[in-house]
Scaffold this motif. Structure first.
Motif, short mmCIF file in Angstrom:
data_model
loop_
_atom_site.label_atom_id
_atom_site.label_comp_id
_atom_site.label_asym_id
_atom_site.label_seq_id
_atom_site.Cartn_x
_atom_site.Cartn_y
_atom_site.Cartn_z
N CYS A 520 0.85 -1.18 0.00
CA CYS A 520 0.00 0.00 0.00
C CYS A 520 0.88 1.24 0.00
CB CYS A 520 -0.91 0.01 1.23
SG CYS A 520 -1.76 1.57 1.47
N CYS A 523 -0.10 3.41 3.52
CA CYS A 523 0.27 3.00 4.88
C CYS A 523 1.46 2.05 4.89
CB CYS A 523 -0.92 2.39 5.61
SG CYS A 523 -1.25 0.68 5.16
N HIS A 525 1.55 -1.02 4.16
CA HIS A 525 1.19 -2.41 4.46
C HIS A 525 1.55 -3.33 3.29
CE1 HIS A 525 -1.19 -5.67 6.20
NE2 HIS A 525 -1.64 -5.91 4.98
N CYS A 560 -6.49 -1.57 0.23
CA CYS A 560 -5.56 -2.01 1.26
C CYS A 560 -6.33 -2.57 2.44
CB CYS A 560 -4.70 -0.84 1.71
SG CYS A 560 -3.76 -1.21 3.21
N CYS A 563 -5.71 -0.06 5.61
CA CYS A 563 -6.20 1.31 5.72
C CYS A 563 -7.29 1.65 4.71
CB CYS A 563 -5.04 2.31 5.60
SG CYS A 563 -4.48 2.54 3.91
ZN ZN Z 1 -2.79 0.87 3.44
#
Ligand code: ZN
Ligand code: ADP
Ligand code: ZN
Length: 806
Positions: A520, A523, A525, A560, A563
């Motif tokens: 992502c 964030c 991730h 994601c 988030c």
């Molecule tokens: Zn994210």
């Protein structure tokens, strides 16, 4: 009559020895290299034991002892057996690591015309068969290998077997010629005293035999000289020399000459440095242990620039003083002339070098000289651990955490483990050195299996110099601030700063991490496998994500999961792209790129390094290569362009590897008076592997990592075996892997073996290599080798015990 068990050099997978009878009068002992009949071939073999009774009813005689005789020691035989048992490889593969360079001789299959070939007028031949017959009429002998090359394996074999069955040709085997021999040089010297020579010279000039006279004059001056040199200097014919010889005026002699991989001429002798307090403390422990012949293993954990090499050098001197010899191993990539010099200058004429880039002749001569006890120290990469060093008392493994210590074809040994076994058999001391030890090694040290020696301080540029300051840049913050480029504001500022001060910078980029994981952009991730906690790989063909460890599959999500941002995509950046961006951002900087693509030539590594050393470039951009032992005092800035890409590889060692690489590359900064700084750009600033690099805190990294290893039952809390099946057809490949899994589970059950996890099958990380598919199974448990030793494994499987990459 007595019998010999022989390990035979046959390409067919043989994990056993064969019984042969020893003909009367033939003197054979264990370890001896022999020729043995094997089917319709004669093959090389090593006698593993002498027995009163054979293992089978009918035996054939050993053919002959291989000349010149070669006898492996009891320790070497034991070591080979251990390698074969532990790494589940053919015994001869293990033995072959200990044979002299060029010793192994293949057998070559040839076809010949059959008896009435000339008279025959064969009909109904295919095009290939006709071609073969024509070729045979010209050459009388053809190697089957060559035919397979020109017609393709299947076609050639079909044609040959048809011709054999029609009695037109015959097939037989011959041993390939010897590839390397001792090098001889012919010398010439006077056979008469100088008074007689004077007279002879006058006489020859008078007879107008000027060339003969000149040769004698030359020899009066030089004494013994190489014949080739004399002939070149004087420009005389072979006849001239022959005449002189037949008159009894000169003698021709042959001497062995040794091919040397490097010359001591330009190496200055160096002497011991005065040890710093922490070096002294480490050295004292090693010294005592060496003197007591305890055969202990030390883990020397010293930060980059702590002066580990000086400790090795003084330990080596100590071992030599005690009448012992030593082997020093360094990763292939650091086996540079500089590294060799450091050792050779301390022990002039006492250091041998062994590595794969030497010519076969050089390898051959070094090997034999080592065996004769001519060198106190052997330095080399991986395979040098098998050097026939007599009175071996000390083994040093520098950068012991390096993955290149694992051999990637059979026998797939790990140099460290082989070294430990050799040390055990010889009661030798081992020093494992690293700034970032392998987590398993550190674990062993903590558990008391190794003795831990810590050197937490730098010696460069002076004792107690600090390690370079590390700053972390959160790339997510950069994105939020609207900076979508490769360089964060801080890194750009610092590079400009270094350029202005005429200092040098290194930009490190770990390309292995450019695998296609999905992340992502908001964030940070990374999508992970819920079973294995390794990152999922993106497969663009069907737009799905796959775990290469357990085969878990899922569609690529649109948002994601952490988030909810839609901005998720796969990551990818190469060093070339990085170079372009760097050139655009810093147009006045002189750039140098160092990666496997920019280093094709033989000396290219050296050339790049020399250019940078001479300060003909300002920024060095590179992959792993720039992380290794470079000592460049003018480098004040190291930028890690993206630290976390390596964290997302589908391998439980990904974090360890990332931490090691970043620490190593950070260690390149600040080795000079001007100090240094490291900037690490990342999407995962909280990650423990990144956090630990801030304070160069190996202990913190280790504490977290060992905890995860324990939770997930990964090494050192288990052993792994990677089984890979390779096949041109993906479906066949997957099927065989599936079948193997069933068999493994069945054998486990029926042998009452428990606690072995059979993971997979799944496509290998690199699923398709050179046109062939690879599926793998991972075995995990306390002793998974026990299970594998119970089943016979079909051709096509590769067994990798303690794999370094999954
Ligand atoms: Zn994210
Ligand atoms: P490491 O391998 O631990 O990273 P090195 O062995 O490369 O460190 O040492 C770094 C530098 O420090 C080298 O230039 C070396 O010559 C120097 N050095 C090592 N020990 C001493 C010492 N006792 N006194 C002075 N200089 C030293
Ligand atoms: Zn998984």
């Amino acid at each position: 009559m007595s019998y010999a068990e022989v390990s035979v050099n046959s390409p067919v997978y043989h994990n056993r020895t064969f019984s042969y009878s020893i003909p009367d009068g033939m003197d054979i002992c264990p370890g001896q290299a022999v020729w043995v009949p094997f089917g319709n071939k004669t093959l090389q073999g090593i006698v593993t034991s002498i027995e009163k009774l054979p293992a089978v009813e009918e035996t054939r005689d050993i053919g002959a002892v291989i000349e010149p005789p070669l006898i492996l020691s009891t320790q070497q035989l034991k070591l080979a057996q251990w390698i074969s048992d532990y790494y589940l490889c053919p015994l001869f593969d293990a033995l072959s690591t200990m044979l002299p360079p060029g010793f192994e001789r293949r057998t070559i299959a040839y076809i010949y015309p059959a008896k009435d070939f000339e008279k025959s007028q064969p009909s109904n031949l295919t095009a290939e068969q006709t071609k073969i017959i024509d070729l045979l009429r010209q050459k009388n002998r053809l190697s089957i290998k060559d035919l397979e090359k020109s017609f393709g394996v299947k076609t050639a074999q079909a044609a040959i077997s048809r011709l054999i069955s029609r009695n037109l040709i015959t097939k037989s085997y011959e041993t390939a010629p010897i590839r390397v021999k001792p090098k001889k040089e012919t010398y010439i010297e006077l056979a008469i005293d100088s008074a007689a020579a004077e007279e002879e010279i006058q006489r020859l000039y008078a007879k107008r035999a000027a060339k003969q006279a000149e040769v004698l004059e030359f020899l009066m001056e030089s004494g013994t000289a190489a014949l080739s040199e004399v002939r070149k200097k004087i420009g005389c014919q072979t006849e001239t020399i022959k005449t002189l010889t037949s008159k009894g005026l000169v003698i021709i002699k042959e001497y062995d000459v040794k091919r040397q991989p490097f010359s001591y001429d330009e190496i200055k002798k160096s002497s011991h440095l005065k040890l710093t307090a922490q070096q002294e403390a480490a050295f004292n422990e090693i010294q005592t242990s060496l003197a007591d012949n305890k055969g202990e293993t030390f883990l020397l954990h010293g930060v980059t620039g702590s002066g580990k090499t000086e400790v090795y050098l003084q330990a080596l001197a100590e071992a030599i003083k005690l009448g012992k010899r030593a082997i020093v191993l360094v990763p292939e990539i650091s086996l540079t002339p500089q590294t060799i010099d450091r050792f050779a200058s301390r022990f002039p004429y006492r250091v041998a070098v062994i590595h794969s880039k030497l010519s076969l002749g050089e390898q051959f001569d070094q090997w034999h000289q080592i065996q004769n006890g001519q060198y106190d120290v052997v330095i080399g990469a991986r395979s040098a651990i098998f050097a026939p060093q007599p009175q071996l008392g000390l083994i040093v493994i520098d950068e012991e955490h390096e993955w290149t210590y694992k051999q990637d074809n059979s026998p797939r040994y790990h140099t460290r483990d082989v070294a430990l076994k050799i040390a055990e058999l010889n009661k030798a001391t081992v020093i494992l050195g690293s700034a970032t030890p392998d987590v398993s090694s550190y674990y062993n040290a903590k558990k008391g299996k190794y003795r831990l020696l810590e050197m937490p301080e730098r010696v460069t540029p002076k004792e107690g110099s600090p390690l370079p300051r590390v700053e972390i840049v959160d790339l997510r913050e950069e994105l939020k601030a609207g900076n979508t480029g490769i360089f964060s504001r801080l890194l750009e500022y610092e590079i400009n700063n270094a350029l202005r001060k005429k200092e040098q910078a290194i930009l490190f980029f770990n390309r292995r991490g450019t695998s296609t994981f999905v992340q992502c952009r908001d964030c940070g991730h990374v999508l992970q496998c819920p079973n294995c906690y390794v990152s999922l790989n993106y497969h663009s063909d069907n737009d799905f994500l796959l775990c290469h460890q357990c085969n878990y599959k899922k569609r690529t999500p649109k948002k994601c999961p952490a988030c909810g941002s839609p901005r998720i995509k796969y990551m990818g950046l190469g060093t070339q792209k990085l170079e372009q961006e760097t050139a655009a951002t810093f147009p006045r900087a002189r750039l140098l790129r160092w990666d496997s693509d920019s280093t094709n030539g033989k000396d290219s590594h050296k050339n790049i390094l020399d250019t940078f050393k001479k300060r003909e470039a300002d920024i060095l951009i590179g992959t792993q290569m720039v992380a290794k032992g470079l000592d460049l005092p003018n480098v004040t800035l190291v930028g890690v362009v993206i630290a976390d890409s390596g964290l997302n590889l589908p391998d439980f060692r990904a974090c360890e590897r990332t931490f090691q690489l970043i620490s190593q590359v950070a260690g390149r900064a600040g080795r000079g008076e001007a100090g240094g700084k490291v900037i690490i750009q990342t999407y995962m600033p909280e990650h423990y592997a990144i956090q630990a690099t801030i304070n160069h805190d190996y202990a913190a990294f280790y504490a977290q990592e060992i905890d995860y290893r324990k939770q997930l039952k990964n090494p050192p809390f288990s052993k792994l075996i990677k089984m890979t099946y390779i096949h041109a057809n993906d479906v066949v490949c997957a099927k065989e892997a599936e079948r193997m899994k069933k068999q493994l589970l069945f054998e486990m059950e029926s042998n009452g073996l428990f606690g072995i996890d059979v993971l997979g099958p799944s496509p290998a990380f690199i699923q398709r290599l050179r046109g062939r598919y690879r599926w793998q199974i991972i075995l995990r448990g306390a002793n998974p080798g026990e299970l594998l030793s119970k089943i016979s494994i079909p051709q096509g499987w590769i067994i990798d015990v303690d794999p370094v990459g999954l």
